[in-house]
Design a protein around this motif. Structure first.
Motif: not given
Length: 627
Positions: A394-396, A398, A498-499, A503-504, A506, A514
Motif C-alpha cells: 500500500d506504500v508507494r 514515486v 505515498l501512504q 497511494s491507491k 495515485y 493526488t
C-alpha cells in the motif's frame, strides 16, 4: 573507499608555475604522448594536433585549486590525509579532478578527469552487474575481467587503470590499481584472487562532492577516444569455457559470481528430478526466445487491459527490475527455474522509455496458454500487514520530474509542475505531433529533425554524442526521450512517499491530482531509505543500529518495543549521531539484520528501500589502509 565523508579544508588557487609543474609530472607518470612540432605542423586545420599547453589545460584546468583533506578509511577506520585538486573543464561545474594521498608523489585521476582525457590510463571491462558490486567498495576479481587476451600493455602491477561496464563500454566509472600483471594474463576464467584494487568510483564521496552541493554529475553514454569492447565482450561471455565441477574462483575469494550455478548434468541439456524424471535444460537462444515471447505477450495484454492509450497503463521509463518482474515473469511460457535473466545472452542493463504498440510483432502476436503456477506454501495470516492493518504494497515511493524553465513553454505548460515518467514521454509525443515538420525527410520513421529548440536547449553540445547528433541534423525519438529524462538539469528528479489512501488514488497520468488532494510536496533526489548498521562496540559486542525509519511514518516509541520483543534483546532509542536534532535511531543488541528487515517490510518499507552497512566484516587480504 572512504569510511566517512572527507573533511576538505578551504580551497586555495595554484600558481601557474606550480600547475605546469604538476601537469608535467602527470604527463610523465601516465606516459601522455605530446605531439612533436613536426606532427603539429602536419596536422590539418580540421583536426589540429594537441599542444603541450592544451594537454596541460585538459589535465589541470587554469582555474585549478587545491585543499587538504582528512578522513577515516579502510576496515580499521585508519586516519588518512592528502590533497584534492579541484577545477572545472569548459562548460562544466567544479569537481574533484585529482587526489593525492599523504606523502605519495603520484596523483590519482577521478572519473571526471578520465571523461575529459580519453586513453589517459588503460581501460578494462567487466559485466555491468559486477560494476554495481565494485561501486560498493569491492575489488575487481581476476575472473571478472572481459575483453582479452590480449589485455592493455600498460596494465602492469601498481599501474592505475580504469574500468567500464559492457553497456557503456567507452565510459570509465571506476578507478583502481593493478595488484597483478593484468597485461600478461591469458584466459582468466577459473583463476583466483583480486586483479584490481579500488580507489575511486562514480557514486563515492569524491564523485558526489561539489561546492554548490548539487551532487555528482551523471556519466555520459559514450566517450569518443576510449577503446570500446562491446562486440568482443558479448562474444567473450557466450564463448566463456567454465568447468561446471570447479567452484567459481571469484565467489570463493569474495568476488562476484559471473555465471548462474548449474545443476549436475546427467545427459546433455537435461537435469535429474527428485521423482527420477529428467527436465530439459534450455539453451541460451531458447531462453532468449521465451523472454521475447513473454515481453510481446505483456504488451498485447496491456493493449487489451482496457487502460487508456497511448500508454495502456504502463508508467515509463521502466528499469530492468520492472521489465523482468512485471513484463517477463508473469508471461513466461514455461514454469522452470532455468528461465532467468542470467541464462540469457543479455550483457547489460535494460531500460525502456517507450513502446510502439502498433509494431508488426505486436499486431501478429498470438497469445499462448500460461502454465499453472506451483502451489505456494501457506503464509501466516497478516504477515505483510503493519500494526494498523496497512499492507506493505500500500506504500508507494514515486519518482516525479520538475522541468527546467528552459523547457517552458515549448515543451511543458508550467514552470513549477511535477510530471511522471509517463507524462514526460506523452508530452514529448504531443510536441512532435504539433510540429509535423520534424518528422519530414528523416532517415527513419523513428527519427525527427532538429529544430532550434531541440538543438540549443536539449542538446548542449557538451558530449561527443550531442556533437554527432548535431552534425547529423536528426535524432531518434527514444534517444531524445532518454536525453530529456536523464539530464538532471533539464528534468530534476524528485520523490514522494505515498501512504494510503494517497497511494491507491495515485494515477501516473495525473500525479498532480493526488499531490493537491493530499497536500504533498515532492522533495529533491536522492529518495529516502532506512539504514541498518551492524557494528562492534567494546570489543566483541555487536549491535544493530536502525535510522531513517521516521521518513516512512514509523514511530520509534512504537517500533523499538516491538523490535525488542522480536529480537529477544534490549532496544534503546537515542539521537542519531550526525543527524538533525530530533532525528532518532534505534539500537538493538546483536546482529539482527534479517529480523529488522522483515519487520520493516511488514510496516510498508519495501526491501529496495533498506540499506545495510555491515562494519563488522573483516578486511580483505592484501588490502591497504586508505585504498
Amino acid at each position: 573507499m572512504f569510511k566517512k565523508k572527507p573533511q576538505i579544508k578551504n580551497l586555495s588557487p595554484l600558481r601557474s608555475s606550480d600547475r605546469r609543474k604538476l601537469a608535467d609530472q602527470i604527463i610523465a607518470d601516465y606516459q601522455v604522448i605530446v605531439p612533436s612540432d613536426q606532427e603539429q605542423e602536419n596536422a590539418s586545420d580540421a583536426s589540429p594536433a594537441p599542444t603541450l599547453s592544451s594537454i596541460r589545460s585538459s589535465l589541470l584546468p587554469d582555474n585549478l585549486q587545491s585543499a587538504r583533506f582528512t578522513t577515516l578509511a579502510g576496515a580499521t577506520a585508519t586516519l588518512v590525509s592528502g590533497t584534492v585538486y579541484v577545477g572545472s573543464h569548459p562548460g562544466l561545474e567544479e569537481r574533484i579532478l585529482w587526489i593525492q594521498y599523504g606523502k605519495e608523489v603520484r596523483l590519482y585521476p577521478t572519473v571526471y578527469t578520465l571523461w575529459q582525457n580519453p586513453g589517459l590510463v588503460p581501460l578494462l571491462h567487466t559485466p555491468d552487474f559486477v560494476i554495481e558490486k565494485l561501486q560498493t567498495g569491492a575489488d575487481l576479481m581476476t575472473p571478472g575481467l572481459f575483453g582479452g587476451p590480449p589485455w592493455p600493455e600498460r596494465a602492469s602491477p601498481g599501474a592505475v587503470v580504469a574500468v567500464a561496464g559492457m553497456q557503456n563500454d567507452t565510459v570509465p566509472v571506476w578507478v583502481g590499481t593493478c595488484k597483478i600483471d593484468v597485461s600478461a594474463l591469458g584466459r582468466v576464467q577459473g583463476m583466483k584472487g583480486a586483479a584490481v584494487e579500488g580507489i575511486h568510483w562514480k557514486g563515492d564521496e569524491l564523485w558526489t562532492w561539489s561546492q554548490s552541493g548539487v551532487g555528482g554529475r551523471a556519466a555520459p553514454t559514450a566517450i569518443e577516444g576510449w577503446s570500446g569492447l562491446a562486440s568482443r565482450l558479448a562474444t567473450g561471455i557466450e564463448d566463456a569455457d567454465l568447468d561446471d565441477d570447479e567452484e567459481d574462483a571469484a565467489q570463493e575469494e569474495g568476488g562476484v559470481s559471473l555465471v548462474a550455478p548449474l545443476e549436475e548434468e546427467h545427459t546433455e541439456n537435461e537435469t535429474q528430478q527428485p521423482n527420477g524424471d529428467t527436465e530439459h535444460v534450455p539453451t541460451t537462444p531458447e531462453v532468449d526466445a521465451a523472454f521475447k515471447e513473454a515481453f510481446l505477450f505483456s504488451v498485447v495484454s496491456a493493449k487489451k487491459s482496457g487502460s487508456p492509450p497511448p500508454r495502456y497503463g504502463i508508467d515509463f521509463p521502466i528499469g530492468q527490475a520492472g521489465v523482468i518482474d512485471k513484463m517477463i515473469k508473469p508471461f513466461l511460457r514455461y514454469d522452470s527455474p532455468h528461465y532467468t535473466i542470467k541464462n540469457t545472452s543479455s550483457s547489460g542493463e535494460t531500460r525502456i522509455y517507450d513502446i510502439d504498440f502498433d509494431d508488426q510483432q505486436v499486431l501478429v502476436f498470438t497469445p499462448y496458454s500460461l502454465p499453472t503456477p506451483k502451489t505456494a506454501a501457506a503464509k501466516p495470516p497478516n504477515d505483510s500487514k503493519t500494526s494498523n492493518g496497512t499492507h506493505a504494497s500500500d506504500v508507494r515511493l514515486v519518482t516525479l520530474f520538475r522541468p527546467s524553465p528552459k523547457l517552458y513553454p515549448d515543451l511543458f505548460p508550467s514552470k513549477h509542475g511535477f510530471y511522471s515518467g509517463a507524462q514526460v514521454s506523452q508530452t514529448l509525443k504531443t510536441y512532435i505531433t504539433a510540429n509535423p515538420e520534424l518528422s519530414q525527410g528523416t532517415s527513419s520513421k523513428r527519427h525527427i529533425k532538429l529544430n532550434p529548440f531541440i538543438a540549443n536547449t536539449i542538446l548542449n553540445g557538451s558530449s561527443s554524442e550531442d556533437n554527432a547528433i548535431l552534425a547529423a541534423g536528426e535524432i531518434g525519438r527514444d534517444v531524445l526521450s532518454r536525453r530529456i529524462s536523464d539530464d538532471t538539469i533539464l528534468m530534476a528528479p524528485h520523490w514522494v512517499l505515498l501512504q494510503p489512501p494517497a497511494s491507491k488514488e495515485y494515477n501516473p497520468a495525473d500525479p498532480a491530482a493526488t499531490l493537491s488532494a493530499h497536500n504533498i510536496k515532492p522533495k529533491p533526489y536522492p529518495p529516502p531509505s532506512v539504514l541498518i548498521t551492524i557494528e562492534k562496540r567494546t570489543g566483541t559486542k555487536t549491535v544493530t543500529r536502525i535510522s531513517g525509519f521516521e521518513t516512512f511514518g514509523l514511530n520509534p516509541q512504537t517500533l523499538a518495543p516491538e523490535l525488542q520483543k522480536k529480537c529477544a534483546g534490549s532496544a534503546s532509542i537515542g539521537q542519531l549521531m550526525g543527524g538533525k536534532p530530533g532525528t532518532m535511531e534505534i539500537t538493538v543488541q546483536g546482529d539482527q539484520t534479517d529480523i529488522v528487515r522483515s519487520e520493516l517490510v511488514k510496516r510498508g518499507v519495501h526491501t529496495e528501500w533498506v540499506q545495510v552497512d555491515d562494519k563488522t566484516k573483516k578486511k580483505k587480504k592484501g588490502a591497504q589502509p586508505g585504498r
